[in-house]
Design a protein around this motif. Structure first.
Motif, PDB file in Angstrom:
ATOM      1  N   ALA A   1      -2.279   6.807   5.688  1.00 40.99           N
ATOM      2  CA  ALA A   1      -2.036   6.543   4.263  1.00 40.99           C
ATOM      3  C   ALA A   1      -2.771   5.287   3.789  1.00 40.99           C
ATOM      4  O   ALA A   1      -3.208   5.218   2.640  1.00 40.99           O
ATOM      5  CB  ALA A   1      -0.542   6.404   4.003  1.00 40.99           C
ATOM      6  N   ASP A   2      -2.940   4.314   4.672  1.00 44.13           N
ATOM      7  CA  ASP A   2      -3.615   3.065   4.308  1.00 44.13           C
ATOM      8  C   ASP A   2      -5.137   3.145   4.406  1.00 44.13           C
ATOM      9  O   ASP A   2      -5.836   2.400   3.713  1.00 44.13           O
ATOM     10  CB  ASP A   2      -3.150   1.926   5.216  1.00 44.13           C
ATOM     11  N   ASP A   3      -5.663   4.036   5.258  1.00 43.82           N
ATOM     12  CA  ASP A   3      -7.097   4.016   5.560  1.00 43.82           C
ATOM     13  C   ASP A   3      -7.893   5.222   5.079  1.00 43.82           C
ATOM     14  O   ASP A   3      -9.081   5.108   4.827  1.00 43.82           O
ATOM     15  CB  ASP A   3      -7.316   3.885   7.068  1.00 43.82           C
ATOM     16  N   GLN A   4      -7.269   6.393   4.988  1.00 47.03           N
ATOM     17  CA  GLN A   4      -7.991   7.622   4.640  1.00 47.03           C
ATOM     18  C   GLN A   4      -8.258   7.674   3.132  1.00 47.03           C
ATOM     19  O   GLN A   4      -7.336   7.825   2.341  1.00 47.03           O
ATOM     20  CB  GLN A   4      -7.165   8.853   5.056  1.00 47.03           C
TER      21      GLN A   4
ATOM     22  N   GLN B   1      -2.787   3.447  -1.923  1.00 46.00           N
ATOM     23  CA  GLN B   1      -3.282   2.886  -3.182  1.00 46.00           C
ATOM     24  C   GLN B   1      -2.879   3.752  -4.362  1.00 46.00           C
ATOM     25  O   GLN B   1      -2.512   3.227  -5.423  1.00 46.00           O
ATOM     26  CB  GLN B   1      -4.805   2.768  -3.142  1.00 46.00           C
ATOM     27  N   ALA B   2      -2.946   5.059  -4.202  1.00 44.34           N
ATOM     28  CA  ALA B   2      -2.594   5.965  -5.291  1.00 44.34           C
ATOM     29  C   ALA B   2      -1.115   5.864  -5.636  1.00 44.34           C
ATOM     30  O   ALA B   2      -0.751   5.796  -6.816  1.00 44.34           O
ATOM     31  CB  ALA B   2      -2.972   7.397  -4.922  1.00 44.34           C
ATOM     32  N   VAL B   3      -0.250   5.836  -4.634  1.00 45.98           N
ATOM     33  CA  VAL B   3       1.190   5.691  -4.888  1.00 45.98           C
ATOM     34  C   VAL B   3       1.462   4.363  -5.581  1.00 45.98           C
ATOM     35  O   VAL B   3       2.204   4.302  -6.559  1.00 45.98           O
ATOM     36  CB  VAL B   3       2.007   5.825  -3.574  1.00 45.98           C
ATOM     37  N   GLU B   4       0.837   3.307  -5.099  1.00 48.12           N
ATOM     38  CA  GLU B   4       1.025   1.978  -5.700  1.00 48.12           C
ATOM     39  C   GLU B   4       0.535   1.947  -7.145  1.00 48.12           C
ATOM     40  O   GLU B   4       1.104   1.250  -7.989  1.00 48.12           O
ATOM     41  CB  GLU B   4       0.295   0.931  -4.872  1.00 48.12           C
ATOM     42  N   ALA B   5      -0.517   2.721  -7.437  1.00 47.39           N
ATOM     43  CA  ALA B   5      -1.076   2.765  -8.789  1.00 47.39           C
ATOM     44  C   ALA B   5      -0.271   3.659  -9.728  1.00 47.39           C
ATOM     45  O   ALA B   5      -0.587   3.745 -10.913  1.00 47.39           O
ATOM     46  CB  ALA B   5      -2.524   3.247  -8.739  1.00 47.39           C
ATOM     47  N   GLY B   6       0.752   4.310  -9.204  1.00 46.67           N
ATOM     48  CA  GLY B   6       1.612   5.114 -10.058  1.00 46.67           C
ATOM     49  C   GLY B   6       1.300   6.597 -10.101  1.00 46.67           C
ATOM     50  O   GLY B   6       1.872   7.333 -10.908  1.00 46.67           O
TER      51      GLY B   6
ATOM     52  N   TRP C   1       0.922  13.481  -2.017  1.00 47.36           N
ATOM     53  CA  TRP C   1       1.291  14.198  -0.799  1.00 47.36           C
ATOM     54  C   TRP C   1       0.435  15.447  -0.603  1.00 47.36           C
ATOM     55  O   TRP C   1      -0.090  15.694   0.474  1.00 47.36           O
ATOM     56  CB  TRP C   1       2.772  14.545  -0.812  1.00 47.36           C
ATOM     57  N   HIS C   2       0.281  16.232  -1.659  1.00 45.88           N
ATOM     58  CA  HIS C   2      -0.540  17.442  -1.548  1.00 45.88           C
ATOM     59  C   HIS C   2      -1.999  17.094  -1.244  1.00 45.88           C
ATOM     60  O   HIS C   2      -2.644  17.772  -0.441  1.00 45.88           O
ATOM     61  CB  HIS C   2      -0.434  18.294  -2.812  1.00 45.88           C
ATOM     62  N   ALA C   3      -2.517  16.040  -1.846  1.00 53.62           N
ATOM     63  CA  ALA C   3      -3.903  15.632  -1.587  1.00 53.62           C
ATOM     64  C   ALA C   3      -4.071  15.209  -0.128  1.00 53.62           C
ATOM     65  O   ALA C   3      -5.063  15.573   0.525  1.00 53.62           O
ATOM     66  CB  ALA C   3      -4.307  14.493  -2.524  1.00 53.62           C
TER      67      ALA C   3
END
Length: 79
Positions: free
Chosen positions: A25-28, A40-45, A52-54
């Motif tokens: 989750a942190d590197d890919q 990053q995406a979760v943190e960005a909202g 999850w699907h991506a």
């Protein structure tokens, strides 16, 4: 059905294992998320369900495994 942040991270841990899942989750970097990592995406909202699907799509996780070991969890559709 909406996947909340906590549920997202629970799924990451369940499907990929805690250590590998958190590293993943942190590197890919995921093209589907605008060249961001899942974290990053979760943190960005970005909606955790979309993230999850991506992540599952990028890692070729089959539909049968996307929802972890909870046999009663309903898989919300990707949008």
């Amino acid at each position: 059905m909406r996947v909340r942040n906590r549920e997202f991270w629970d799924l990451v841990d369940d499907v990929f294992g805690r250590a590998y899942g958190r590293t993943l989750a942190d590197d890919q970097v995921l093209t589907a998320l605008g060249d961001r990592t899942a974290a990053q995406a979760v943190e960005a909202g970005v909606e955790p369900r979309v993230v999850w699907h991506a992540l599952c799509d990028a890692m070729d996780v089959p539909d049968a495994r996307r929802w972890g070991s909870d046999l009663f969890r309903q898989a919300p559709p990707a949008r």
